[in-house]
Write a protein that holds these residues in place. Structure first.
Motif, PDB file in Angstrom:
ATOM      1  N   MET A   1      14.202   3.069  -0.583  1.00 22.93           N
ATOM      2  CA  MET A   1      13.203   3.902  -1.332  1.00 22.93           C
ATOM      3  C   MET A   1      14.127   5.100  -1.420  1.00 22.93           C
ATOM      4  SD  MET A   1       9.748   5.127  -0.118  1.00 22.93           S
ATOM      5  CE  MET A   1       8.552   6.172  -1.143  1.00 22.93           C
ATOM      6  N   ILE A   2      13.947   6.007  -2.493  1.00 22.87           N
ATOM      7  CA  ILE A   2      14.485   7.359  -2.668  1.00 22.87           C
ATOM      8  C   ILE A   2      13.449   8.638  -2.351  1.00 22.87           C
ATOM      9  CG2 ILE A   2      15.672   8.672  -4.292  1.00 22.87           C
ATOM     10  CD1 ILE A   2      17.086   6.200  -3.412  1.00 22.87           C
ATOM     11  N   GLU A   3      13.876   9.558  -1.626  1.00 23.11           N
ATOM     12  CA  GLU A   3      12.637  10.520  -1.533  1.00 23.11           C
ATOM     13  C   GLU A   3      13.764  11.653  -1.595  1.00 23.11           C
ATOM     14  OE1 GLU A   3       9.610  13.107  -0.626  1.00 23.11           O
ATOM     15  OE2 GLU A   3       9.954  11.084  -1.313  1.00 23.11           O
TER      16      GLU A   3
ATOM     17  N   ASP B   1      -2.298  -0.399  -6.390  1.00 29.02           N
ATOM     18  CA  ASP B   1      -1.076  -0.825  -6.963  1.00 29.02           C
ATOM     19  C   ASP B   1      -0.390   0.682  -7.882  1.00 29.02           C
ATOM     20  OD1 ASP B   1      -0.699  -3.059  -5.515  1.00 29.02           O
ATOM     21  OD2 ASP B   1      -1.586  -4.237  -7.255  1.00 29.02           O
ATOM     22  N   GLY B   2       0.744   0.878  -7.554  1.00 27.07           N
ATOM     23  CA  GLY B   2       1.390   1.962  -8.186  1.00 27.07           C
ATOM     24  C   GLY B   2       2.624   2.000  -8.320  1.00 27.07           C
ATOM     25  N   LEU B   3       3.336   3.169  -8.957  1.00 25.47           N
ATOM     26  CA  LEU B   3       4.742   3.374  -9.224  1.00 25.47           C
ATOM     27  C   LEU B   3       5.056   4.718  -9.186  1.00 25.47           C
ATOM     28  CD1 LEU B   3       7.370   1.623  -9.995  1.00 25.47           C
ATOM     29  CD2 LEU B   3       6.719   2.599 -12.551  1.00 25.47           C
TER      30      LEU B   3
ATOM     31  N   GLU C   1      15.100   6.633 -10.579  1.00 27.13           N
ATOM     32  CA  GLU C   1      14.469   5.586  -9.356  1.00 27.13           C
ATOM     33  C   GLU C   1      13.115   5.545  -9.723  1.00 27.13           C
ATOM     34  OE1 GLU C   1      15.216   3.032  -6.254  1.00 27.13           O
ATOM     35  OE2 GLU C   1      16.661   4.294  -7.512  1.00 27.13           O
ATOM     36  N   LYS C   2      12.711   4.145  -9.613  1.00 25.16           N
ATOM     37  CA  LYS C   2      11.222   3.893  -9.698  1.00 25.16           C
ATOM     38  C   LYS C   2      11.038   2.966  -8.663  1.00 25.16           C
ATOM     39  CE  LYS C   2      10.943   4.515 -14.652  1.00 25.16           C
ATOM     40  NZ  LYS C   2      10.523   3.641 -15.956  1.00 25.16           N
ATOM     41  N   VAL C   3      10.109   3.299  -7.656  1.00 26.76           N
ATOM     42  CA  VAL C   3       9.710   2.529  -6.849  1.00 26.76           C
ATOM     43  C   VAL C   3       8.212   1.953  -6.693  1.00 26.76           C
ATOM     44  CG1 VAL C   3       9.549   2.749  -4.100  1.00 26.76           C
ATOM     45  CG2 VAL C   3      11.112   3.985  -5.314  1.00 26.76           C
ATOM     46  N   PRO C   4       8.000   0.730  -6.671  1.00 24.50           N
ATOM     47  CA  PRO C   4       6.464   0.281  -6.566  1.00 24.50           C
ATOM     48  C   PRO C   4       6.028   0.317  -5.273  1.00 24.50           C
ATOM     49  CG  PRO C   4       8.042  -1.718  -6.864  1.00 24.50           C
ATOM     50  CD  PRO C   4       8.878  -0.362  -6.928  1.00 24.50           C
ATOM     51  N   CYS C   5       4.764   0.711  -4.989  1.00 16.45           N
ATOM     52  CA  CYS C   5       4.166   0.669  -3.711  1.00 16.45           C
ATOM     53  C   CYS C   5       2.527   0.960  -4.048  1.00 16.45           C
ATOM     54  CB  CYS C   5       4.762   1.680  -2.949  1.00 16.45           C
ATOM     55  SG  CYS C   5       4.276   3.334  -3.282  1.00 16.45           S
ATOM     56  N   LYS C   6       1.868   0.498  -3.025  1.00 19.47           N
ATOM     57  CA  LYS C   6       0.604   1.009  -2.852  1.00 19.47           C
ATOM     58  C   LYS C   6       0.532   2.651  -2.839  1.00 19.47           C
ATOM     59  CE  LYS C   6      -1.259  -3.262  -2.566  1.00 19.47           C
ATOM     60  NZ  LYS C   6      -2.378  -3.825  -3.675  1.00 19.47           N
ATOM     61  N   ILE C   7      -0.447   3.180  -3.571  1.00 23.65           N
ATOM     62  CA  ILE C   7      -0.379   4.642  -3.753  1.00 23.65           C
ATOM     63  C   ILE C   7      -1.928   4.862  -3.539  1.00 23.65           C
ATOM     64  CG2 ILE C   7      -0.273   6.870  -5.335  1.00 23.65           C
ATOM     65  CD1 ILE C   7       1.864   5.359  -6.638  1.00 23.65           C
ATOM     66  N   ALA C   8      -2.024   5.854  -2.479  1.00 23.91           N
ATOM     67  CA  ALA C   8      -3.598   6.788  -2.364  1.00 23.91           C
ATOM     68  C   ALA C   8      -3.160   8.242  -2.575  1.00 23.91           C
ATOM     69  CB  ALA C   8      -3.870   6.528  -0.942  1.00 23.91           C
ATOM     70  N   PHE C   9      -3.934   8.478  -3.371  1.00 24.17           N
ATOM     71  CA  PHE C   9      -3.899  10.312  -3.942  1.00 24.17           C
ATOM     72  C   PHE C   9      -5.187  10.996  -3.437  1.00 24.17           C
ATOM     73  CE2 PHE C   9      -3.917  13.330  -7.634  1.00 24.17           C
ATOM     74  CZ  PHE C   9      -3.275  14.252  -6.950  1.00 24.17           C
ATOM     75  N   ASN C  10      -4.823  11.830  -2.444  1.00 26.10           N
ATOM     76  CA  ASN C  10      -5.795  12.854  -1.759  1.00 26.10           C
ATOM     77  C   ASN C  10      -5.977  13.955  -2.642  1.00 26.10           C
ATOM     78  OD1 ASN C  10      -7.307  14.791  -0.244  1.00 26.10           O
ATOM     79  ND2 ASN C  10      -6.874  13.681   1.701  1.00 26.10           N
TER      80      ASN C  10
ATOM     81  N   ARG D   1       2.224   3.091   0.738  1.00 27.25           N
ATOM     82  CA  ARG D   1       2.370   1.847   1.489  1.00 27.25           C
ATOM     83  C   ARG D   1       3.508   0.882   0.788  1.00 27.25           C
ATOM     84  NH1 ARG D   1      -3.607   0.546   4.019  1.00 27.25           N
ATOM     85  NH2 ARG D   1      -3.659   2.396   5.637  1.00 27.25           N
ATOM     86  N   LEU D   2       4.568   0.687   1.612  1.00 24.83           N
ATOM     87  CA  LEU D   2       5.571  -0.308   0.805  1.00 24.83           C
ATOM     88  C   LEU D   2       5.273  -1.685   1.075  1.00 24.83           C
ATOM     89  CD1 LEU D   2       8.991   1.322   1.861  1.00 24.83           C
ATOM     90  CD2 LEU D   2       7.798   1.742  -0.349  1.00 24.83           C
ATOM     91  N   GLU D   3       5.745  -2.587   0.519  1.00 25.08           N
ATOM     92  CA  GLU D   3       5.454  -4.076   0.228  1.00 25.08           C
ATOM     93  C   GLU D   3       5.558  -4.680   1.910  1.00 25.08           C
ATOM     94  OE1 GLU D   3       6.043  -8.117  -1.714  1.00 25.08           O
ATOM     95  OE2 GLU D   3       7.202  -6.432  -2.336  1.00 25.08           O
ATOM     96  N   ASN D   4       4.217  -5.434   2.367  1.00 30.99           N
ATOM     97  CA  ASN D   4       4.343  -5.913   3.627  1.00 30.99           C
ATOM     98  C   ASN D   4       4.491  -4.868   4.784  1.00 30.99           C
ATOM     99  OD1 ASN D   4       4.246  -8.473   2.426  1.00 30.99           O
ATOM    100  ND2 ASN D   4       6.517  -8.520   2.349  1.00 30.99           N
ATOM    101  N   ASP D   5       4.158  -3.521   4.380  1.00 30.33           N
ATOM    102  CA  ASP D   5       4.334  -2.677   5.284  1.00 30.33           C
ATOM    103  C   ASP D   5       2.684  -1.702   5.331  1.00 30.33           C
ATOM    104  OD1 ASP D   5       4.685  -0.339   7.287  1.00 30.33           O
ATOM    105  OD2 ASP D   5       6.408   0.144   6.394  1.00 30.33           O
ATOM    106  N   SER D   6       2.067  -1.788   6.813  1.00 33.10           N
ATOM    107  CA  SER D   6       0.601  -1.265   6.736  1.00 33.10           C
ATOM    108  C   SER D   6       0.794   0.382   6.949  1.00 33.10           C
ATOM    109  CB  SER D   6      -0.182  -1.766   7.623  1.00 33.10           C
ATOM    110  OG  SER D   6       0.368  -1.616   8.991  1.00 33.10           O
TER     111      SER D   6
END
Length: 242
Positions: A1-3, A82-84, A92-101, A110-115
């Protein structure tokens, strides 16, 4: 992942998560769910000190209290979808679960298989069919906008959530919640020169933002109030699309 243009190592990720737990500790005390009627609610556990101010760092002199708010500060329910993520500096494009506050304008991943959840600052992110871009608002602060139309010009929507608390009275009974999350929406047109102009859903406001453009689209509709679709169609017409 890139930040921020740099790859995340496991140690950097662990440090980021530690900072997240400290910075966003109040979220860990809140749960977004649905009540018996199917309405979304947010339940938070706080600590009430002697001065009456709600805080989230307890000590031995404080007692715990639970508050229930109608709605949620997040974009959707469930809050993770599910998001990108997209970073323009290195494509860089990174798929992950996304929550937007929407209350804090903060994105969590949240990355795959990571809570574990990670606070992130992508240039662009997509949740379902909704695409958001990060740019400065009219006050110079960084904010995320949902893209409603993207041509030479753009039509953008900024959504904010504020918490309106309920004033309790001694004689009130029943299941009255402690407050509600109120949604506020503002529309913007970004012209091809990069300028951002706040607009209302009215012919006068849209045409002023477009420099007095003679719109055939708007001339077809009576009155001053217009819909979001009519605004988007007008900006597309301004861009040269019929």
């Amino acid at each position: 992942m890139i930040e921020n243009g740099r790859p995340f190592s496991r140690s950097i990720l662990a440090t980021a998560l530690l900072l997240l737990n400290l910075t966003h500790y109040s979220y860990s005390q809140c749960l977004v769910s649905k009540d018996r009627s199917g309405s979304v609610i947010t339940i938070c556990k706080w600590y009430l000190p002697s001065n009456g101010l709600l805080i989230n760092r307890p000590d031995k002199s404080q007692s715990q209290t639970t508050v229930v708010y109608t709605g949620s500060p997040y974009l959707s329910y469930p809050i993770y979808e599910d998001g990108l993520l997209e970073y323009q500096s290195n494509n860089e494009k990174v798929p992950c679960k996304i929550a937007f506050n929407l209350a804090t304008n903060q994105v969590f991943c949240r990355l795959e298989n990571d809570s574990s959840e990670l606070a992130i600052f992508p240039d662009i992110f997509t949740v379902g069919t909704k695409r958001f871009i990060n740019k400065s608002d009219l006050s110079g602060k960084r904010a995320y906008y949902m893209v409603l139309y993207a041509g030479r010009s753009k039509v953008l929507l900024q959504t904010k959530i504020i918490l309106k608390t309920t004033e309790r009275r001694p004689y009130e009974t029943g299941d009255l919640n402690d407050g509600s999350y109120i949604k506020q929406e503002r529309y913007f047109i970004e012209l091809d020169d990069g300028s951002l102009r706040a607009v209302r859903l009215s012919k006068k406001s849209i045409l002023k933002a477009l420099g007095g453009f003679n719109s055939q689209t708007l001339s077809m509709f009576k009155g001053n109030k217009i819909t979001v679709w009519q605004m988007v169609k007008t900006v597309a017409e301004y861009d040269g699309f019929s």
